[in-house]
Design a protein around this motif. Structure first.
Motif, mmCIF file in Angstrom:
data_model
loop_
_atom_site.group_PDB
_atom_site.id
_atom_site.type_symbol
_atom_site.label_atom_id
_atom_site.label_comp_id
_atom_site.label_asym_id
_atom_site.label_seq_id
_atom_site.Cartn_x
_atom_site.Cartn_y
_atom_site.Cartn_z
ATOM 1 N N TYR A 146 4.474 -5.585 -7.931
ATOM 2 C CA TYR A 146 3.858 -4.277 -7.665
ATOM 3 C C TYR A 146 4.366 -3.195 -8.616
ATOM 4 O O TYR A 146 4.023 -2.023 -8.469
ATOM 5 C CB TYR A 146 4.120 -3.873 -6.205
ATOM 6 N N ASN A 147 5.179 -3.592 -9.577
ATOM 7 C CA ASN A 147 5.707 -2.641 -10.550
ATOM 8 C C ASN A 147 5.112 -2.823 -11.940
ATOM 9 O O ASN A 147 5.636 -2.287 -12.909
ATOM 10 C CB ASN A 147 7.241 -2.781 -10.651
ATOM 11 N N LYS A 148 4.041 -3.592 -12.032
ATOM 12 C CA LYS A 148 3.439 -3.898 -13.331
ATOM 13 C C LYS A 148 2.120 -3.155 -13.508
ATOM 14 O O LYS A 148 1.403 -2.908 -12.541
ATOM 15 C CB LYS A 148 3.207 -5.407 -13.475
ATOM 16 N N LYS A 208 1.674 4.958 -2.829
ATOM 17 C CA LYS A 208 0.282 4.733 -2.449
ATOM 18 C C LYS A 208 -0.300 3.547 -3.200
ATOM 19 O O LYS A 208 -1.023 2.726 -2.632
ATOM 20 C CB LYS A 208 -0.548 5.987 -2.725
ATOM 21 N N ARG A 209 0.016 3.457 -4.475
ATOM 22 C CA ARG A 209 -0.496 2.342 -5.287
ATOM 23 C C ARG A 209 0.036 1.017 -4.769
ATOM 24 O O ARG A 209 -0.699 0.030 -4.657
ATOM 25 C CB ARG A 209 -0.087 2.554 -6.743
ATOM 26 N N THR A 210 1.350 0.971 -4.429
ATOM 27 C CA THR A 210 1.958 -0.261 -3.930
ATOM 28 C C THR A 210 1.341 -0.668 -2.595
ATOM 29 O O THR A 210 1.020 -1.842 -2.381
ATOM 30 C CB THR A 210 3.475 -0.072 -3.781
ATOM 31 N N LEU A 211 1.163 0.304 -1.696
ATOM 32 C CA LEU A 211 0.563 -0.006 -0.398
ATOM 33 C C LEU A 211 -0.864 -0.515 -0.540
ATOM 34 O O LEU A 211 -1.283 -1.453 0.151
ATOM 35 C CB LEU A 211 0.595 1.239 0.498
ATOM 36 N N LEU A 212 -1.604 0.089 -1.470
ATOM 37 C CA LEU A 212 -2.979 -0.358 -1.689
ATOM 38 C C LEU A 212 -3.005 -1.796 -2.188
ATOM 39 O O LEU A 212 -3.799 -2.624 -1.711
ATOM 40 C CB LEU A 212 -3.662 0.568 -2.686
ATOM 41 N N LEU A 213 -2.127 -2.103 -3.164
ATOM 42 C CA LEU A 213 -2.064 -3.473 -3.678
ATOM 43 C C LEU A 213 -1.638 -4.461 -2.590
ATOM 44 O O LEU A 213 -2.151 -5.584 -2.526
ATOM 45 C CB LEU A 213 -1.084 -3.541 -4.855
ATOM 46 N N MET A 214 -0.728 -4.062 -1.721
ATOM 47 C CA MET A 214 -0.264 -4.949 -0.650
ATOM 48 C C MET A 214 -1.374 -5.212 0.358
ATOM 49 O O MET A 214 -1.512 -6.343 0.856
ATOM 50 C CB MET A 214 0.967 -4.358 0.036
ATOM 51 N N VAL A 215 -2.182 -4.206 0.643
ATOM 52 C CA VAL A 215 -3.320 -4.396 1.565
ATOM 53 C C VAL A 215 -4.319 -5.371 0.945
ATOM 54 O O VAL A 215 -4.824 -6.290 1.616
ATOM 55 C CB VAL A 215 -3.993 -3.044 1.877
#
Length: 620
Positions: free
Chosen positions: A67-69, A5-12
């Motif tokens: 996205y892993n930081k 969810k965090r990765t998808l949010l950052l990508m959006v």
């Protein structure tokens, strides 16, 4: 699921920012050169560029791990990662739009797109850290202690950053002290340099300082001693970042900030040995350590255990100390084969039995009677233990075909004025004599007083301070060389790796330290004022003592080794027959030797003992 969810949010969020960056690139280009509107013929290029950039940028960001930081801890390293990723993605986007799917694409848009994306993506990451540091982090009451940091270098900055990372629970840094003229009135991390060491009392008073942290890992003991003296007069809490950590190599650990200890005040840098490089001769060998329950012997056991010996044989006379180190090693090294032998090294038959039982490849001989005043009262015991005991071990090592035998000696063996020192000098002769007729490599290691070892001056001073004094010093001008227990143990292991046979290895221990200064330092570090809260009493020199110790005789001289702080003394000529007669005499009449007989025998085999002993008697 949380990570996804965090990765998808950052990508959006990134997709929105990338499209905004593409639009701004075109808009700025035509707003500067045109009427502020994007011509119709470039709208299709803008649309294709936006879709292409979004796909390429997101893919590159994912591959590069953006996205892993944890961006609330973003620093220069993360900024470099962003610059690299944006540059690669921008190059990919321009290649697709301009070369693979040829479209009208203004050259200036390329640079504007790179800059706009970098600004928006980088800003979105670092705005999170700014918010984390200034808004989201709750204020913790009771964190208003004012901290002064001594040293405006890498270590000082790390100390300030650690205080900040802990939300100032341990204090808030208000300034630095540094002697460099170029740093005065400058700021590091927004914290000003308030002056030099001479300004410490003024700064403490003007800024209501509650705690001082000395962050100077590379400073010499003399500098630390002076700064500690200045800081202690202010009456505030004093901490230090240990000097063994190397700032340049990144080994400074701010979690190791601790109270100042006497070891920090030695007038030299700590001696360090890369044991990983030199201790390979211990791996797979049976290693036997005499005196294994003592201060040096137990530390040797700990150090040797790191290198996977086939067996570690701990030999000692005191069962309690041997039991303690055995239990510690079994707990810390469950795979280590540890065996113990309660053994008096004067027992020749048992010594040979133990050596034949375990067939050690390496022997460290740390068992000895070492207390000068006690050996003056019991000279025959010093002869039996230090000379005959060493001879028993050396003979057993030869019979068991030991590869390397290391004797731990002392600076008191040089031009000795004490019976203990003279017997240790004879012990050195024993192993040098054995080296000439054995395949075993026999060497000795000679060093000064060991801080914190049993019966040494520091534990004695601490007990006296705990009782309210007085602290007893034998003579105001008495000086000694000092080293720490880890230094001593590492030197012994280093010597074993360098052994060719017959050498006496010597540590360059810097300048000797006055015992009176050491007493005063320890009183101050305990929170008291010397001669005010805790009295210092001079008791006079004890039998066998001298004002200063030496590391070499006049005849020995030294030559360098591959370790810059270790030297090797040239072997002296030894009267082997005279030495054998002495050992035979000790075996036959050891317990019945009178003090006069002991003195006569030692003076005959160690000529400098007679001269120095007579001088010591004349001076008392």
């Amino acid at each position: 699921m949380i990570l996804r969810k965090r990765t998808l949010l950052l990508m959006v969020i990134d997709a929105v920012l990338i499209n905004l960056a593409v639009f701004l690139s075109f808009y700025i280009r035509f707003a500067v050169d045109g009427d502020g509107t994007i011509p119709e013929e470039y709208l299709l290029t803008l649309t294709h560029s936006a879709w292409t950039a979004t796909l390429i940028y997101l893919s590159v960001f994912y591959i590069f791990g953006l996205y892993n930081k944890l961006w609330q801890y973003a620093s220069i390293g993360e900024l470099i990662s962003i610059i690299f990723a944006v540059t690669v993605a921008a190059a990919g986007t321009i290649t697709v739009v301009y070369f693979i799917a040829p479209m009208r694409f203004p050259h200036t848009v390329s640079a504007l797109m790179w800059f706009s994306t970098l600004f928006l993506i980088g800003g979105s990451r670092f705005i999170w850290r700014i918010l984390q540091d200034n808004i989201f982090t709750p204020h913790v009451p009771g964190s208003q202690n004012q901290v002064l940091i001594i040293g405006a270098g890498d270590a000082g900055v790390m100390a300030a950053r650690e205080l900040k990372n802990k939300n100032y629970r341990e204090g808030r840094p208000v300034g630095y002290i540094d002697d460099a003229a170029t740093k005065q009135r400058l700021q590091l991390m927004g914290i000003p340099v308030l002056g030099t060491r001479r300004d410490i009392p003024r700064v403490v008073k003007n800024h209501n300082i509650d705690k001082i942290i000395i962050a100077m890992p590379s400073a010499s003991g003399d500098v630390i001693r002076e700064i500690v003296g200045i800081c202690e007069k202010t009456g505030v809490d004093l901490k230090i970042m240990p000097g063994v950590f190397d700032v340049v190599s990144g080994k400074v650990d701010t979690k190791e900030i601790r109270q100042v200890q006497v070891e920090d005040l030695l007038g030299r840098e700590a001696v360090t040995v890369d044991l990983e490089d030199v201790a390979g001769y211990l791996t797979g060998e049976a290693v036997l350590i005499t005196g294994g329950g003592g201060s040096i012997g137990s530390e040797l056991c700990r150090q040797v255990a790191r290198f996977n010996p086939a067996k570690l044989v701990i030999v000692g006379h005191g069962e309690n100390s041997v039991f303690d180190i055995e239990q510690e090693l079994r707990s810390e090294n469950p795979g280590l084969d540890v065996v113990t032998e309660i053994l008096d090294i004067k027992d020749r038959e048992k010594v040979h039995l133990v050596f034949q039982r375990y067939k050690p490849g390496v022997v460290f001989h740390a068992a000895a009677h070492k207390h000068v005043p006690l050996m003056e009262k019991n000279p025959e015991e010093a002869m039996k233990n230090n000379i005959m005991g060493t001879s028993n071990l050396a003979e057993a090592a030869d019979a068991a075909k030991v590869k390397t035998f290391v004797l731990i000696s002392t600076d008191k063996a040089v031009n000795p004025t004490s019976i203990m020192g003279a017997t240790k000098r004879v012990a050195e002769m024993v192993i040098q004599s054995m080296d000439k007729r054995s395949d075993t490599k026999y060497v000795a290691v000679r060093f000064g007083n060991v801080l914190g070892s049993r019966g040494s001056v520091i534990p004695t001073f601490k007990r006296q301070i705990a009782k309210g004094g007085p602290v007893t010093v034998t003579h105001p001008d008495m000086v000694r060389y000092f080293m720490t227990i880890p230094e001593a143990s590492q030197l012994v292991i280093q010597a074993g790796s360098m052994a060719q046979g017959g050498e006496i290895f010597i540590l360059d221990m810097g300048q000797p330290v006055k015992i009176l200064d050491l007493a005063r330092d320890l009183i101050r570090l305990s929170g008291f004022e010397p001669d005010v809260d805790i009295k210092i009493k001079f008791t006079g020199m004890r039998p066998g003592e001298k004002l200063f110790e030496e590391l070499l005789t006049a005849e020995e001289g030294t030559s360098a080794t591959k370790h810059k702080r270790i030297f090797v003394a040239k072997p002296n000529n030894i009267n082997v027959s005279q030495l054998e007669e002495l050992i035979h005499l000790i075996r036959e009449r050891g317990s019945y030797l009178t003090r006069e007989e002991v003195m006569g025998q030692l003076q005959a085999i160690v000529p400098t003992f007679r001269k120095q002993a007579s001088k010591a008697v004349a001076n008392q």
